[in-house]
Design a protein around this motif. Structure first.
Motif, short mmCIF file in Angstrom:
data_model
loop_
_atom_site.label_atom_id
_atom_site.label_comp_id
_atom_site.label_asym_id
_atom_site.label_seq_id
_atom_site.Cartn_x
_atom_site.Cartn_y
_atom_site.Cartn_z
N ALA A 7 0.66 -0.96 0.00
CA ALA A 7 -0.13 -0.03 0.04
C ALA A 7 0.94 1.16 0.15
N ALA A 8 1.94 1.33 0.81
CA ALA A 8 3.04 2.41 0.79
C ALA A 8 3.55 2.73 -0.64
N VAL A 9 4.01 1.55 -1.13
CA VAL A 9 4.48 1.66 -2.65
C VAL A 9 3.51 2.31 -3.56
N LEU A 10 2.39 1.80 -3.40
CA LEU A 10 1.20 2.28 -4.42
C LEU A 10 0.77 3.63 -4.16
N ARG A 11 0.87 4.29 -2.82
CA ARG A 11 0.76 5.52 -2.48
C ARG A 11 1.80 6.19 -3.10
N ALA A 12 2.99 6.06 -3.28
CA ALA A 12 4.10 6.54 -3.56
C ALA A 12 3.99 6.85 -5.05
N ASN A 13 3.37 6.00 -5.88
CA ASN A 13 2.96 6.02 -7.39
C ASN A 13 1.94 6.86 -7.66
N ALA A 14 1.14 7.35 -6.37
CA ALA A 14 -0.14 7.73 -6.86
C ALA A 14 -0.16 9.29 -7.29
N GLY A 15 1.13 10.09 -7.48
CA GLY A 15 1.33 11.28 -8.00
C GLY A 15 1.80 11.08 -9.38
N THR A 16 1.84 9.99 -10.00
CA THR A 16 2.50 9.79 -11.24
C THR A 16 1.59 10.68 -12.33
N GLY A 17 2.25 11.62 -12.89
CA GLY A 17 1.33 12.53 -13.96
C GLY A 17 0.67 11.78 -15.10
N ASN A 18 1.43 10.98 -15.72
CA ASN A 18 0.75 10.12 -16.88
C ASN A 18 0.07 9.17 -16.42
N PRO A 19 -1.26 9.29 -16.89
CA PRO A 19 -2.23 8.36 -16.24
C PRO A 19 -1.85 6.71 -16.60
N ARG A 20 -1.45 6.58 -17.84
CA ARG A 20 -1.43 5.49 -18.41
C ARG A 20 0.30 4.77 -17.40
N LEU A 21 0.97 5.48 -17.39
CA LEU A 21 2.28 5.18 -16.65
C LEU A 21 1.97 4.74 -15.07
N LYS A 22 0.86 5.45 -14.80
CA LYS A 22 0.42 5.43 -13.25
C LYS A 22 -0.25 3.97 -13.19
N GLU A 23 -1.07 3.77 -14.11
CA GLU A 23 -1.74 2.42 -14.09
C GLU A 23 -0.86 1.36 -14.26
N VAL A 24 0.18 1.38 -15.44
CA VAL A 24 1.16 0.26 -15.54
C VAL A 24 1.73 0.21 -14.47
N MET A 25 2.54 0.99 -13.84
CA MET A 25 3.56 0.86 -12.37
C MET A 25 2.76 0.22 -11.48
N ALA A 26 1.43 0.73 -11.05
CA ALA A 26 0.75 0.14 -10.12
C ALA A 26 0.49 -1.19 -10.15
N ALA A 27 0.28 -1.64 -11.29
CA ALA A 27 -0.03 -3.17 -11.63
C ALA A 27 1.42 -4.04 -11.57
N VAL A 37 3.81 -3.03 -9.66
CA VAL A 37 4.33 -3.31 -8.40
C VAL A 37 3.53 -4.29 -7.76
N ARG A 38 2.02 -4.29 -7.96
CA ARG A 38 1.27 -5.52 -7.59
C ARG A 38 1.65 -6.90 -7.85
N HIS A 39 1.89 -7.07 -8.96
CA HIS A 39 2.10 -8.31 -9.61
C HIS A 39 3.73 -8.80 -8.90
N LEU A 40 4.75 -7.76 -8.99
CA LEU A 40 5.87 -8.03 -8.66
C LEU A 40 6.24 -8.53 -7.08
N HIS A 41 5.24 -7.76 -6.29
CA HIS A 41 5.27 -8.18 -4.96
C HIS A 41 4.60 -9.25 -4.68
N ALA A 42 3.53 -9.62 -5.63
CA ALA A 42 2.84 -10.92 -5.43
C ALA A 42 3.89 -12.03 -5.75
N PHE A 43 4.52 -11.92 -6.67
CA PHE A 43 5.28 -12.98 -7.38
C PHE A 43 6.77 -13.06 -6.01
N ALA A 44 7.02 -12.23 -5.50
CA ALA A 44 8.25 -12.19 -4.67
C ALA A 44 7.58 -13.18 -3.40
#
Ligand code: BEZ
Ligand code: FE
Length: 293
Positions: free
Chosen positions: A16-36, A38-45
């Motif tokens: 949740a903290a990493v996703l909050r850090a991503n929340a200010g990303t200006g480009n909406p597509r980059l924000k969506e891709v990075m959030a996904a 991060v979620r998948h990388l954490h789940a994988f680890a």
């Protein structure tokens, strides 16, 4: 910013903290891709209980992929290919066009070169010294309703009967077995070539080490590459595969989907014929990135 310290033992809180850090990303597509991502990388680890040394090994692998990339080979493309990611992304992006009767795409791979020679329709793309059975390729470019597209730009490239692209093989002339054509008023083009052979993907880099560690073979079935572009239509990157190749159903990069397998027809004189229909969907023309000069 959070008003309390992270609890390191709680992966959900960390995520949740990493996703909050991503929340200010200006480009909406980059924000969506990075959030996904991060979620998948954490789940994988978490799923594999990734050890710190394993994380370092993975990062070193990615560095080695970059270091193995240069003007003759794009190891990053090769990595996406052997993981099936390039095929997944290509097929998914074309799903509506394919459902409407469009030609199925296939990955571009790491060997497409910029500035392939523009040739007259009907001419040969193979230099006189290229050994191997003659192959006459005829093609037609149409829209999804089967109407001809005149003036479409068709790029093609293929390996030799020895299974090597010219830029891998000192025996071949520069730009051998490569060409660009333009379709005529009926959407047609043709060229003379030699029957390609299957080949192993490059194994001299980290992707080769990974394939070996996975106990995988390295072969692609024989094929010809095409990229077709026409104004008002989406660019199509695809390949047509020799249905009689021993790896026709077992392509190391998963590109040889069923609709792209073709029988190379004997011409009765020791050579072969191949006809390809390329059906394009309307839309903006965006060419794939060309990996090699
Ligand atoms: C190719 O078709 O040129 C290719 C695709 C993936 C890996 C290596 C080569
Ligand atoms: Fe290829």
């Amino acid at each position: 910013m959070s008003d309390r310290a992270l609890s390191p033992s709680d992966p959900q809180e960390l995520l949740a903290a990493v996703l909050r850090a991503n929340a200010g990303t200006g480009n909406p597509r980059l924000k969506e891709v990075m959030a996904a991502a991060v979620r998948h990388l954490h789940a994988f680890a978490l799923e594999v209980d990734l050890a710190p040394q394993e994380l370092q090994l993975g990062l070193d692998f990615l560095v080695a992929v970059g270091q193995a990339t240069g003007p003759r080979k794009h190891e990053g493309i090769l990595l996406a290919d052997i993981l099936g990611l390039a095929t997944l992304v290509q097929l998914r992006s074309a799903r509506d066009a394919v459902a409407a009767g469009g030609t199925e795409p296939a990955l571009v791979g790491p060997f497409w070169r910029a500035n392939q020679p523009l040739r007259e329709s009907g001419s040969t793309i193979s230099s006189g010294s290229t050994p191997g059975p003659r192959l006459l390729v005829t093609g037609r470019v149409t829209d999804l309703e089967g109407h001809a597209i005149a003036g479409a730009r068709v790029e093609t490239w293929q390996a030799s009967p020895a299974g090597l692209y010219e830029n891998q093989d000192p025996e071949q002339e520069n730009m051998n077995l490569r060409g660009r054509f333009e379709t005529d008023a009926d959407g047609r083009f043709s060229f003379v070539s030699v029957r390609p052979a299957g080949y192993p993907v490059p194994t001299d880099g980290p992707c080769g080490e990974l394939l070996a560690a996975q106990g995988r073979h390295t072969m692609r079935p024989a094929h010809l590459h095409f990229i077709v572009a026409a104004d008002g239509f989406k660019a199509l990157a695809t390949q047509f595969f020799d249905a009689e190749d021993p790896h026709a159903f077992d392509d190391v990069v998963f590109g040889a989907v069923g609709s792209l397998l073709r029988k190379f027809e004997p011409d009765g004189e020791g050579g072969f014929r191949l006809h390809v229909d390329l059906r394009l969907e309307r839309g903006p023309t965006v060419l794939p990135h060309c990996p090699l000069p």
